[in-house]
Scaffold this motif. Structure first.
Motif, PDB file in Angstrom:
ATOM      1  N   GLU A 263      45.832 123.625  24.055  1.00  0.00           N
ATOM      2  CA  GLU A 263      45.657 124.470  25.224  1.00  0.00           C
ATOM      3  C   GLU A 263      45.679 125.947  24.838  1.00  0.00           C
ATOM      4  OE1 GLU A 263      50.304 124.638  26.761  1.00  0.00           O
ATOM      5  OE2 GLU A 263      48.907 123.195  27.615  1.00  0.00           O
ATOM      6  N   GLU A 264      44.831 126.707  25.489  1.00  0.00           N
ATOM      7  CA  GLU A 264      44.745 128.149  25.246  1.00  0.00           C
ATOM      8  C   GLU A 264      45.801 128.859  26.084  1.00  0.00           C
ATOM      9  OE1 GLU A 264      41.446 131.770  25.448  1.00  0.00           O
ATOM     10  OE2 GLU A 264      40.887 129.709  25.974  1.00  0.00           O
ATOM     11  N   ARG A 265      46.482 129.835  25.476  1.00  0.00           N
ATOM     12  CA  ARG A 265      47.580 130.513  26.141  1.00  0.00           C
ATOM     13  C   ARG A 265      47.375 132.023  26.065  1.00  0.00           C
ATOM     14  NH1 ARG A 265      51.570 126.710  26.733  1.00  0.00           N
ATOM     15  NH2 ARG A 265      53.079 128.293  27.329  1.00  0.00           N
ATOM     16  N   VAL A 266      48.067 132.742  26.948  1.00  0.00           N
ATOM     17  CA  VAL A 266      48.026 134.200  26.928  1.00  0.00           C
ATOM     18  C   VAL A 266      49.406 134.734  27.288  1.00  0.00           C
ATOM     19  CG1 VAL A 266      47.248 134.305  29.348  1.00  0.00           C
ATOM     20  CG2 VAL A 266      46.849 136.255  27.827  1.00  0.00           C
TER      21      VAL A 266
ATOM     22  N   LYS B 278      49.635 129.014  29.817  1.00  0.00           N
ATOM     23  CA  LYS B 278      48.338 128.443  29.470  1.00  0.00           C
ATOM     24  C   LYS B 278      47.274 128.886  30.474  1.00  0.00           C
ATOM     25  CE  LYS B 278      49.064 124.115  31.989  1.00  0.00           C
ATOM     26  NZ  LYS B 278      49.169 122.642  31.892  1.00  0.00           N
ATOM     27  N   ILE B 279      46.028 128.933  30.012  1.00  0.00           N
ATOM     28  CA  ILE B 279      44.910 129.204  30.899  1.00  0.00           C
ATOM     29  C   ILE B 279      44.826 128.078  31.928  1.00  0.00           C
ATOM     30  CG2 ILE B 279      42.410 129.489  31.037  1.00  0.00           C
ATOM     31  CD1 ILE B 279      43.837 131.809  29.678  1.00  0.00           C
TER      32      ILE B 279
ATOM     33  N   ASP C 141      43.655 133.124  33.900  1.00  0.00           N
ATOM     34  CA  ASP C 141      42.324 132.883  33.329  1.00  0.00           C
ATOM     35  C   ASP C 141      42.033 133.917  32.253  1.00  0.00           C
ATOM     36  OD1 ASP C 141      41.648 135.252  34.659  1.00  0.00           O
ATOM     37  OD2 ASP C 141      40.736 134.219  36.352  1.00  0.00           O
ATOM     38  N   ASP C 142      40.810 133.909  31.742  1.00  0.00           N
ATOM     39  CA  ASP C 142      40.483 134.784  30.615  1.00  0.00           C
ATOM     40  C   ASP C 142      40.282 136.243  31.004  1.00  0.00           C
ATOM     41  OD1 ASP C 142      38.057 134.548  31.901  1.00  0.00           O
ATOM     42  OD2 ASP C 142      37.059 133.474  30.281  1.00  0.00           O
ATOM     43  N   THR C 143      40.448 136.551  32.311  1.00  0.00           N
ATOM     44  CA  THR C 143      40.396 137.966  32.708  1.00  0.00           C
ATOM     45  C   THR C 143      41.729 138.656  32.444  1.00  0.00           C
ATOM     46  OG1 THR C 143      41.079 137.523  35.002  1.00  0.00           O
ATOM     47  CG2 THR C 143      38.718 137.424  34.500  1.00  0.00           C
TER      48      THR C 143
ATOM     49  N   LYS D 238      44.338 139.772  29.916  1.00  0.00           N
ATOM     50  CA  LYS D 238      44.300 140.066  28.490  1.00  0.00           C
ATOM     51  C   LYS D 238      45.697 139.966  27.869  1.00  0.00           C
ATOM     52  CE  LYS D 238      39.973 140.837  29.048  1.00  0.00           C
ATOM     53  NZ  LYS D 238      39.011 139.757  28.680  1.00  0.00           N
ATOM     54  N   GLU D 239      45.716 139.689  26.585  1.00  0.00           N
ATOM     55  CA  GLU D 239      46.969 139.613  25.845  1.00  0.00           C
ATOM     56  C   GLU D 239      47.734 140.927  25.980  1.00  0.00           C
ATOM     57  OE1 GLU D 239      49.531 137.242  23.404  1.00  0.00           O
ATOM     58  OE2 GLU D 239      47.637 136.735  24.374  1.00  0.00           O
TER      59      GLU D 239
END
Length: 203
Positions: free
Chosen positions: A120-123, A158-159, A178-180, A182-183
């Protein structure tokens, strides 16, 4: 260099305290960490209350691999609910110059959680509360943070993770990661909450 201090006596006392009072107060010296785990339970839901007056870093890790599971910064006088699964440990780190003081209370055990995807993608980002009122949030299957007035709290999510708020007896989605996002971004949760309530026609 950060030192992780795992006191067998502290863990023993923690278990005894949980059995009898479901609550324990932990002191964390400046520049050190304390790790606890709950091997007798499948999942534990803990309530953490930071009485330090400075931020404490909270991280849940896999005991065998050291893999990061979830983590966040718990602001001064902040309160949060967090899950610790069997096979994981929770680490409290005090990077301030003050003696860390943390109240830990067990709320529930064997809570059902959704499986976590390895890929899973996380930020990582920060929740800001610039207002003079506390803002309680719900992050399903992760934690239920209560953002203190004029505070910030770092999270790693996670996203697709939803952040909810409660109005009356109902829960509403405040935002979805979501991907909007930013880190390292800082989100003004108070402003987002006011805008979301207006959008939903809530007071």
């Amino acid at each position: 260099m950060r030192k992780t201090v795992i006191f067998s006596i502290v863990v023993f006392l923690m278990v005894v305290s949980v059995l009898w009072a479901q609550k324990s107060n932990i002191e964390i010296a400046s520049g050190t960490s304390v790790a606890l785990d709950y091997p007798n339970y499948t999942v534990c839901e803990l309530q953490l209350k930071n009485n330090t007056g400075a931020q404490l870093d909270i991280e849940v890790q896999n005991k065998k691999t050291g893999e990061f599971v979830r983590g966040f910064g718990l602001g001064p006088l902040g309160k949060v609910e967090v899950m610790v699964e069997k096979g994981n440990k929770i680490i409290f780190t005090n990077n301030s110059i003050k003696m860390g003081k943390l109240a830990v209370k067990m709320l529930n055990t064997d809570v059902k959680l959704k499986p976590r995807s390895i890929n899973e993608e996380r930020v990582s980002f920060t929740l800001l509360n610039p207002s003079n009122k506390a803002i309680p949030l719900i992050i399903p299957n992760v934690m239920n943070p209560n953002l203190s007035p004029n505070s910030s709290s770092g999270v790693d999510l996670k996203i697709g993770q939803e952040l909810l708020f409660r109005s009356g007896l109902k829960k509403y989605v405040l935002l979805t990661v979501d991907d909007t996002i930013k880190e390292g971004q800082e989100l003004d949760i108070y402003a987002l909450l006011q805008a979301r309530k207006k959008e939903l026609g809530l007071k």
